[in-house]
Design a protein around this motif. Structure first.
Motif, PDB file in Angstrom:
ATOM      1  N   SER A 116       2.627 -34.392 -17.134  1.00  0.00           N
ATOM      2  CA  SER A 116       3.183 -34.297 -15.794  1.00  0.00           C
ATOM      3  C   SER A 116       4.619 -33.810 -15.833  1.00  0.00           C
ATOM      4  O   SER A 116       5.415 -34.245 -16.675  1.00  0.00           O
ATOM      5  CB  SER A 116       3.135 -35.667 -15.099  1.00  0.00           C
ATOM      6  N   GLU A 117       4.965 -32.908 -14.939  1.00  0.00           N
ATOM      7  CA  GLU A 117       6.341 -32.441 -14.839  1.00  0.00           C
ATOM      8  C   GLU A 117       7.239 -33.500 -14.185  1.00  0.00           C
ATOM      9  O   GLU A 117       8.457 -33.408 -14.244  1.00  0.00           O
ATOM     10  CB  GLU A 117       6.404 -31.159 -14.013  1.00  0.00           C
ATOM     11  N   HIS A 118       6.621 -34.488 -13.535  1.00  0.00           N
ATOM     12  CA  HIS A 118       7.384 -35.442 -12.735  1.00  0.00           C
ATOM     13  C   HIS A 118       7.671 -36.746 -13.466  1.00  0.00           C
ATOM     14  O   HIS A 118       8.458 -37.554 -13.006  1.00  0.00           O
ATOM     15  CB  HIS A 118       6.640 -35.745 -11.441  1.00  0.00           C
ATOM     16  N   ALA A 119       6.985 -36.967 -14.601  1.00  0.00           N
ATOM     17  CA  ALA A 119       7.195 -38.218 -15.335  1.00  0.00           C
ATOM     18  C   ALA A 119       7.016 -37.958 -16.821  1.00  0.00           C
ATOM     19  O   ALA A 119       5.976 -37.476 -17.242  1.00  0.00           O
ATOM     20  CB  ALA A 119       6.205 -39.294 -14.876  1.00  0.00           C
ATOM     21  N   SER A 120       8.054 -38.280 -17.608  1.00  0.00           N
ATOM     22  CA  SER A 120       7.999 -38.018 -19.047  1.00  0.00           C
ATOM     23  C   SER A 120       7.362 -39.186 -19.784  1.00  0.00           C
ATOM     24  O   SER A 120       7.966 -39.800 -20.673  1.00  0.00           O
ATOM     25  CB  SER A 120       9.411 -37.751 -19.575  1.00  0.00           C
ATOM     26  N   VAL A 121       6.145 -39.538 -19.397  1.00  0.00           N
ATOM     27  CA  VAL A 121       5.423 -40.623 -20.049  1.00  0.00           C
ATOM     28  C   VAL A 121       4.032 -40.149 -20.419  1.00  0.00           C
ATOM     29  O   VAL A 121       3.462 -39.271 -19.784  1.00  0.00           O
ATOM     30  CB  VAL A 121       5.319 -41.876 -19.148  1.00  0.00           C
ATOM     31  N   GLY A 122       3.491 -40.754 -21.450  1.00  0.00           N
ATOM     32  CA  GLY A 122       2.142 -40.421 -21.872  1.00  0.00           C
ATOM     33  C   GLY A 122       1.790 -41.180 -23.131  1.00  0.00           C
ATOM     34  O   GLY A 122       2.591 -41.965 -23.649  1.00  0.00           O
ATOM     35  N   GLY A 123       0.600 -40.923 -23.635  1.00  0.00           N
ATOM     36  CA  GLY A 123       0.116 -41.672 -24.786  1.00  0.00           C
ATOM     37  C   GLY A 123       0.379 -41.028 -26.125  1.00  0.00           C
ATOM     38  O   GLY A 123       0.078 -41.612 -27.160  1.00  0.00           O
ATOM     39  N   ASP A 124       0.923 -39.809 -26.140  1.00  0.00           N
ATOM     40  CA  ASP A 124       1.206 -39.139 -27.403  1.00  0.00           C
ATOM     41  C   ASP A 124       2.514 -39.653 -27.996  1.00  0.00           C
ATOM     42  O   ASP A 124       3.447 -40.002 -27.261  1.00  0.00           O
ATOM     43  CB  ASP A 124       1.319 -37.628 -27.200  1.00  0.00           C
ATOM     44  N   ASP A 130      -2.090 -40.432 -30.685  1.00  0.00           N
ATOM     45  CA  ASP A 130      -2.467 -40.195 -29.294  1.00  0.00           C
ATOM     46  C   ASP A 130      -3.287 -41.378 -28.804  1.00  0.00           C
ATOM     47  O   ASP A 130      -4.392 -41.628 -29.280  1.00  0.00           O
ATOM     48  CB  ASP A 130      -3.286 -38.902 -29.211  1.00  0.00           C
ATOM     49  N   VAL A 131      -2.709 -42.128 -27.869  1.00  0.00           N
ATOM     50  CA  VAL A 131      -3.443 -43.192 -27.183  1.00  0.00           C
ATOM     51  C   VAL A 131      -4.172 -42.570 -26.000  1.00  0.00           C
ATOM     52  O   VAL A 131      -3.611 -41.730 -25.285  1.00  0.00           O
ATOM     53  CB  VAL A 131      -2.483 -44.304 -26.705  1.00  0.00           C
ATOM     54  N   LEU A 171       1.311 -44.287 -17.309  1.00  0.00           N
ATOM     55  CA  LEU A 171       2.275 -45.306 -17.718  1.00  0.00           C
ATOM     56  C   LEU A 171       1.620 -46.336 -18.628  1.00  0.00           C
ATOM     57  O   LEU A 171       2.236 -46.806 -19.589  1.00  0.00           O
ATOM     58  CB  LEU A 171       2.871 -45.985 -16.484  1.00  0.00           C
ATOM     59  N   ARG A 172       0.355 -46.690 -18.335  1.00  0.00           N
ATOM     60  CA  ARG A 172      -0.326 -47.640 -19.212  1.00  0.00           C
ATOM     61  C   ARG A 172      -0.484 -47.062 -20.617  1.00  0.00           C
ATOM     62  O   ARG A 172      -0.279 -47.754 -21.609  1.00  0.00           O
ATOM     63  CB  ARG A 172      -1.687 -48.028 -18.643  1.00  0.00           C
ATOM     64  N   ALA A 173      -0.880 -45.784 -20.715  1.00  0.00           N
ATOM     65  CA  ALA A 173      -1.019 -45.164 -22.026  1.00  0.00           C
ATOM     66  C   ALA A 173       0.305 -45.195 -22.774  1.00  0.00           C
ATOM     67  O   ALA A 173       0.348 -45.448 -23.983  1.00  0.00           O
ATOM     68  CB  ALA A 173      -1.519 -43.732 -21.872  1.00  0.00           C
ATOM     69  N   ALA A 174       1.408 -44.949 -22.060  1.00  0.00           N
ATOM     70  CA  ALA A 174       2.721 -44.992 -22.685  1.00  0.00           C
ATOM     71  C   ALA A 174       3.056 -46.401 -23.162  1.00  0.00           C
ATOM     72  O   ALA A 174       3.661 -46.581 -24.225  1.00  0.00           O
ATOM     73  CB  ALA A 174       3.781 -44.494 -21.706  1.00  0.00           C
ATOM     74  N   THR A 175       2.657 -47.407 -22.388  1.00  0.00           N
ATOM     75  CA  THR A 175       2.911 -48.790 -22.774  1.00  0.00           C
ATOM     76  C   THR A 175       2.138 -49.154 -24.042  1.00  0.00           C
ATOM     77  O   THR A 175       2.687 -49.776 -24.966  1.00  0.00           O
ATOM     78  CB  THR A 175       2.523 -49.742 -21.629  1.00  0.00           C
ATOM     79  N   ILE A 176       0.863 -48.781 -24.093  1.00  0.00           N
ATOM     80  CA  ILE A 176       0.057 -49.033 -25.289  1.00  0.00           C
ATOM     81  C   ILE A 176       0.628 -48.263 -26.471  1.00  0.00           C
ATOM     82  O   ILE A 176       0.703 -48.772 -27.593  1.00  0.00           O
ATOM     83  CB  ILE A 176      -1.420 -48.651 -25.047  1.00  0.00           C
TER      84      ILE A 176
END
Length: 222
Positions: free
Chosen positions: A22-30, A47-48, A53-58
């Motif tokens: 996403s261009e709007h949020a720098s979060v992810g599971g990688d 890579d989760v 946001l949940r993927a980023a948390t994990i």
């Protein structure tokens, strides 16, 4: 949640990139990890599942557990086994892929474990070889301690990516991996330029998944 700086490792050049879906949020599971432990380079890319946001948390939980386990034993196989047990017991609904390696900068000797992740690419004299050998995804109740041995000679480059740089609509995983192999064959002297070109050539900015990229080049040991 990612490393704030790359370690300075004699005999090794490093470059990394992370690009969220996403261009709007720098979060992810990688994610990626780079550490210098007892004179050895330890590197990981993973890579989760998901890019939320949940993927980023994990992802953060997995990365912090990885760092804790590496302090006790930096061997890739046992570390991956411990991570898998952690996911099975504490995060049983989650799955992740990861490639984890330890390198001796003085000799180029590498021990590597790959849990369901796209194969690392070894570039030597413009020839690209996929480093084969994988165990199951993290989160699957099977052994995860199998290691692969290889040696990097000065000039060799090891390229590790997440599947966001390979998979795209209208193309299979194998087609994307073949395109990546073609793109990495000509490695620029400047690894930062190399990373920028890869992301541009493979259209990372137009993909629907997060992208992480980790490049390791062995040079003459001082």
């Amino acid at each position: 949640m990612l490393p704030q700086r790359k370690p300075s490792v004699p005999g090794v050049q490093l470059a990394v990139r992370y690009q969220p879906a996403s261009e709007h949020a720098s979060v992810g599971g990688d994610f990626y990890e780079l550490l210098l432990l007892d004179g050895h380079l330890v590197a990981a890319i993973g890579d989760v599942a998901g890019h939320s946001l949940r993927a980023a948390t994990i992802m953060a939980e997995v990365r912090h557990a990885l760092r804790a386990y590496l302090v006790e034993d930096a061997a890739p196989g046992p570390t991956m086994e411990r991570l898998n047990r952690m996911l099975l017991r504490l995060l049983p609904e989650e799955i992740a892929t990861m490639c984890l390696l330890r390198m001796d900068p003085a000799t180029g000797a590498v021990r590597l474990t790959n849990a369901g992740h796209p194969p690392p690419l070894l570039v030597r004299d413009r020839r690209v070889t996929q480093v084969e050998g994988r165990v199951a995804l993290l989160g699957v109740p099977t052994p995860h301690d199998e290691e692969i041995a290889l040696t990097l000679v000065p000039g060799d480059t090891l390229v590790l990516v997440t599947d966001g740089l390979i998979e795209s609509r209208g193309h299979t995983f194998n087609e994307g991996l073949e395109a990546l192999c073609v793109a990495v064959a000509d490695v620029e002297a400047d690894l930062e330029q190399f990373c920028d070109r890869l992301l541009s050539d493979l259209g990372a900015g137009s993909r629907d998944d997060d992208v992480a990229l980790l490049v390791i080049r062995r040079v003459d040991f001082p």
